[in-house]
Design an enzyme around this catalytic site. Structure first.
Site, PDB file in Angstrom:
ATOM      1  N   VAL A  12       0.856  -1.186   0.000  1.00  0.00           N
ATOM      2  CA  VAL A  12       0.000   0.000   0.000  1.00  0.00           C
ATOM      3  C   VAL A  12       0.890   1.234   0.000  1.00  0.00           C
ATOM      4  O   VAL A  12       1.534   1.555   1.010  1.00  0.00           O
ATOM      5  CB  VAL A  12      -0.930   0.020   1.246  1.00  0.00           C
ATOM      6  CG1 VAL A  12      -1.811   1.266   1.241  1.00  0.00           C
ATOM      7  CG2 VAL A  12      -1.782  -1.248   1.297  1.00  0.00           C
ATOM      8  N   GLY A  16       1.066   5.701   4.956  1.00  0.00           N
ATOM      9  CA  GLY A  16       1.040   6.527   6.162  1.00  0.00           C
ATOM     10  C   GLY A  16      -0.053   7.578   6.115  1.00  0.00           C
ATOM     11  O   GLY A  16      -0.273   8.302   7.089  1.00  0.00           O
ATOM     12  N   ILE A  19      -6.208   7.557   3.531  1.00  0.00           N
ATOM     13  CA  ILE A  19      -6.861   6.422   2.866  1.00  0.00           C
ATOM     14  C   ILE A  19      -5.957   5.189   2.917  1.00  0.00           C
ATOM     15  O   ILE A  19      -6.424   4.076   3.171  1.00  0.00           O
ATOM     16  CB  ILE A  19      -7.236   6.796   1.408  1.00  0.00           C
ATOM     17  CG1 ILE A  19      -8.306   7.891   1.404  1.00  0.00           C
ATOM     18  CG2 ILE A  19      -7.725   5.570   0.636  1.00  0.00           C
ATOM     19  CD1 ILE A  19      -8.657   8.466   0.032  1.00  0.00           C
ATOM     20  N   ASP A  38       5.687   4.600   2.375  1.00  0.00           N
ATOM     21  CA  ASP A  38       5.419   6.041   2.298  1.00  0.00           C
ATOM     22  C   ASP A  38       6.744   6.791   2.220  1.00  0.00           C
ATOM     23  O   ASP A  38       7.760   6.327   2.753  1.00  0.00           O
ATOM     24  CB  ASP A  38       4.622   6.508   3.531  1.00  0.00           C
ATOM     25  CG  ASP A  38       3.770   7.726   3.233  1.00  0.00           C
ATOM     26  OD1 ASP A  38       2.528   7.588   3.174  1.00  0.00           O
ATOM     27  OD2 ASP A  38       4.348   8.827   3.032  1.00  0.00           O
ATOM     28  N   TYR A 157      -3.726  18.586 -11.205  1.00  0.00           N
ATOM     29  CA  TYR A 157      -4.151  17.417 -10.432  1.00  0.00           C
ATOM     30  C   TYR A 157      -5.204  16.631 -11.218  1.00  0.00           C
ATOM     31  O   TYR A 157      -5.134  15.394 -11.326  1.00  0.00           O
ATOM     32  CB  TYR A 157      -4.714  17.896  -9.086  1.00  0.00           C
ATOM     33  CG  TYR A 157      -5.221  16.807  -8.161  1.00  0.00           C
ATOM     34  CD1 TYR A 157      -4.355  16.129  -7.301  1.00  0.00           C
ATOM     35  CD2 TYR A 157      -6.578  16.468  -8.118  1.00  0.00           C
ATOM     36  CE1 TYR A 157      -4.831  15.138  -6.437  1.00  0.00           C
ATOM     37  CE2 TYR A 157      -7.058  15.490  -7.271  1.00  0.00           C
ATOM     38  CZ  TYR A 157      -6.181  14.826  -6.423  1.00  0.00           C
ATOM     39  OH  TYR A 157      -6.663  13.854  -5.574  1.00  0.00           O
ATOM     40  N   LYS A 161      -4.930  12.750 -12.579  1.00  0.00           N
ATOM     41  CA  LYS A 161      -5.890  11.708 -12.179  1.00  0.00           C
ATOM     42  C   LYS A 161      -6.625  11.129 -13.391  1.00  0.00           C
ATOM     43  O   LYS A 161      -6.979   9.950 -13.414  1.00  0.00           O
ATOM     44  CB  LYS A 161      -6.878  12.271 -11.157  1.00  0.00           C
ATOM     45  CG  LYS A 161      -6.232  12.621  -9.809  1.00  0.00           C
ATOM     46  CD  LYS A 161      -5.619  11.404  -9.156  1.00  0.00           C
ATOM     47  CE  LYS A 161      -5.197  11.650  -7.721  1.00  0.00           C
ATOM     48  NZ  LYS A 161      -4.670  10.442  -7.075  1.00  0.00           N
ATOM     49  N   THR A 192      -9.281  13.666   4.942  1.00  0.00           N
ATOM     50  CA  THR A 192      -7.886  13.289   5.210  1.00  0.00           C
ATOM     51  C   THR A 192      -7.044  14.567   5.211  1.00  0.00           C
ATOM     52  O   THR A 192      -7.499  15.623   4.752  1.00  0.00           O
ATOM     53  CB  THR A 192      -7.316  12.360   4.108  1.00  0.00           C
ATOM     54  OG1 THR A 192      -7.084  13.138   2.932  1.00  0.00           O
ATOM     55  CG2 THR A 192      -8.228  11.191   3.797  1.00  0.00           C
TER      56      THR A 192
HETATM   57  N1  LIG Z   1      -8.838  12.983   0.367  1.00  0.00           N
HETATM   58  C1  LIG Z   1      -9.571  13.203  -0.723  1.00  0.00           C
HETATM   59  O1  LIG Z   1     -10.560  13.961  -0.709  1.00  0.00           O
HETATM   60  C2  LIG Z   1      -9.228  12.510  -2.006  1.00  0.00           C
HETATM   61  C3  LIG Z   1     -10.148  12.598  -3.064  1.00  0.00           C
HETATM   62  C4  LIG Z   1      -9.857  11.972  -4.269  1.00  0.00           C
HETATM   63  C5  LIG Z   1      -8.670  11.284  -4.406  1.00  0.00           C
HETATM   64  N2  LIG Z   1      -7.788  11.223  -3.357  1.00  0.00           N
HETATM   65  C6  LIG Z   1      -6.544  10.490  -3.578  1.00  0.00           C
HETATM   66  O2  LIG Z   1      -6.443   9.471  -2.627  1.00  0.00           O
HETATM   67  C7  LIG Z   1      -5.056   9.154  -2.418  1.00  0.00           C
HETATM   68  C8  LIG Z   1      -4.753   9.128  -0.937  1.00  0.00           C
HETATM   69  O3  LIG Z   1      -4.901  10.448  -0.452  1.00  0.00           O
HETATM   70  P1  LIG Z   1      -5.285  10.790   1.054  1.00  0.00           P
HETATM   71  O4  LIG Z   1      -6.526  11.566   0.994  1.00  0.00           O
HETATM   72  O5  LIG Z   1      -5.188   9.593   1.897  1.00  0.00           O
HETATM   73  O6  LIG Z   1      -4.116  11.836   1.367  1.00  0.00           O
HETATM   74  P2  LIG Z   1      -2.991  11.837   2.486  1.00  0.00           P
HETATM   75  O7  LIG Z   1      -2.256  13.118   2.271  1.00  0.00           O
HETATM   76  O8  LIG Z   1      -3.573  11.562   3.800  1.00  0.00           O
HETATM   77  O9  LIG Z   1      -2.074  10.600   2.057  1.00  0.00           O
HETATM   78  C9  LIG Z   1      -1.218  10.642   0.948  1.00  0.00           C
HETATM   79  C10 LIG Z   1       0.059   9.943   1.337  1.00  0.00           C
HETATM   80  O10 LIG Z   1       0.921   9.887   0.189  1.00  0.00           O
HETATM   81  C11 LIG Z   1       2.230  10.081   0.646  1.00  0.00           C
HETATM   82  N3  LIG Z   1       3.091  10.529  -0.455  1.00  0.00           N
HETATM   83  C12 LIG Z   1       3.085  11.749  -1.063  1.00  0.00           C
HETATM   84  N4  LIG Z   1       4.057  11.791  -1.985  1.00  0.00           N
HETATM   85  C13 LIG Z   1       4.682  10.590  -1.965  1.00  0.00           C
HETATM   86  C14 LIG Z   1       5.756  10.017  -2.688  1.00  0.00           C
HETATM   87  N5  LIG Z   1       6.426  10.730  -3.612  1.00  0.00           N
HETATM   88  N6  LIG Z   1       6.128   8.751  -2.421  1.00  0.00           N
HETATM   89  C15 LIG Z   1       5.476   8.026  -1.476  1.00  0.00           C
HETATM   90  N7  LIG Z   1       4.463   8.513  -0.741  1.00  0.00           N
HETATM   91  C16 LIG Z   1       4.060   9.780  -0.991  1.00  0.00           C
HETATM   92  C17 LIG Z   1       2.106  11.118   1.749  1.00  0.00           C
HETATM   93  O11 LIG Z   1       3.270  11.111   2.581  1.00  0.00           O
HETATM   94  C18 LIG Z   1       0.846  10.674   2.431  1.00  0.00           C
HETATM   95  O12 LIG Z   1       1.112   9.791   3.498  1.00  0.00           O
HETATM   96  C19 LIG Z   1      -4.270  10.205  -3.212  1.00  0.00           C
HETATM   97  O13 LIG Z   1      -3.912   9.684  -4.462  1.00  0.00           O
HETATM   98  C20 LIG Z   1      -5.291  11.302  -3.422  1.00  0.00           C
HETATM   99  O14 LIG Z   1      -5.004  12.078  -4.577  1.00  0.00           O
HETATM  100  C21 LIG Z   1      -8.037  11.800  -2.167  1.00  0.00           C
END
Ligand SMILES: NC(=O)c1ccc[n+]([C@@H]2O[C@H](COP(=O)([O-])OP(=O)(O)OC[C@H]3O[C@@H](n4cnc5c(N)ncnc54)[C@H](O)[C@@H]3O)[C@@H](O)[C@H]2O)c1
Length: 247
Positions: A12, A16, A19, A38, A157, A161, A192
């Protein structure tokens, strides 16, 4: 058909984050061994420390924008489990907001490198190993409603996506008959750290039928379903988990 993963190893990325962490918890509940990967190693370690029997699981430092970092993390996983992961969830992601006419090159490149390129290269690294062993597997990617619909101040972004959606379908077509399914999820607004300090709630919630943000666990359940044999006839799907966005 079972959603019990029977000790399969799941990688995964973004493990960290909000999601990613919720997904690790669901996968372990359903019988997988998880690797939380992470760029922020400390948060990956926290994820693993919160799981039952943390010694069965692994935290690794991985920057998904670097093939060298991906390869060394996969080496550590293979050493611990004597097998590469057969399940991959690409949850690493970044989001910074700016109108397209003000967007700088660095912000554009970061969105593209982490969200699009990172998703591709992590999948590629694992798929190569699975194909070599003729082993089955499943990959799930995270796109976004931004990828499906386009969101203001998120052109870079949204593009990254949209690319995740296309690469999901392209890889899914290549790999289905080789026993590797690839699908993706389009979350709406999920509570998040990624979105907490943004004004996105004001523009998304009024167009969301449930009128609220989603919780990370509500996305994680769908991701886990797409990794499980319960979704055995789903290939190249892009599933919306939005609470009813733009209905
Ligand atoms: N939260 C939302 O509303 C939402 C909506 C649509 C899509 N998403 C997508 O869901 C996914 C998870 O996002 P989330 O909401 O849990 O955000 P989050 O910021 O809580 O988690 C994202 C994680 O990715 C890690 N990360 C960033 N750059 C990295 C890299 N270069 N290498 C390894 N790890 C890296 C960060 O350290 C962080 O732990 C993302 O792809 C995000 O774009 C989130």
């Amino acid at each position: 058909m079972s959603s019990n993963f029977g000790g399969k190893v799941a990688l995964v990325t973004g493990g960290g984050g909000g999601i990613g962490r919720a997904l690790c918890q669901v996968l372990v509940r359903d019988g997988a061994k998880v690797v939380a990967a992470d760029r922020n190693f400390q948060t990956a370690q926290e994820t693993v420390s919160l799981l039952p029997n943390p010694g069965d699981h692994l935290a690794v430092s991985m920057d998904v924008t670097s093939n060298e970092s991906i390869d060394s993390a996969i080496k550590a996983i293979t050493e611990k489990y004597q097998t590469p992961p057969s399940l991959v969830a690409n949850c690493a992601g970044v989001l910074e907001m700016a109108p397209s006419w003000e967007l700088d090159e660095k912000t554009f490149a970061n969105a593209s490198d982490v969200n699009f390129k990172g998703t591709f290269y992590v999948s590629q690294a694992v798929i190569k190993l699975l194909l070599k062993q003729q082993a089955p597997g499943a990959v799930v990617n995270i796109a976004s409603i931004a990828g499906g619909y386009g969101l203001r101040d998120l052109s870079h972004y949204s593009g990254s996506k949209g690319a995740v959606m296309s690469l999901t379908k392209a890889m899914a077509g290549e790999l289905a008959k080789k026993g590797i399914r690839v699908n993706c999820v389009l979350p709406g607004l999920i509570d998040t750290p990624l979105v907490r300090d943004t004004p996105l709630a004001d523009s998304i919630i009024p167009f969301t039928a449930l009128g609220r943000k989603g919780q990370p666990g509500e996305v994680a359940e769908v991701l886990a379903f797409l990794l499980s044999e319960k979704s055995s006839y789903m290939v190249g799907s892009c599933v919306e988990v939005t609470g009813g966005y733009t209905m």
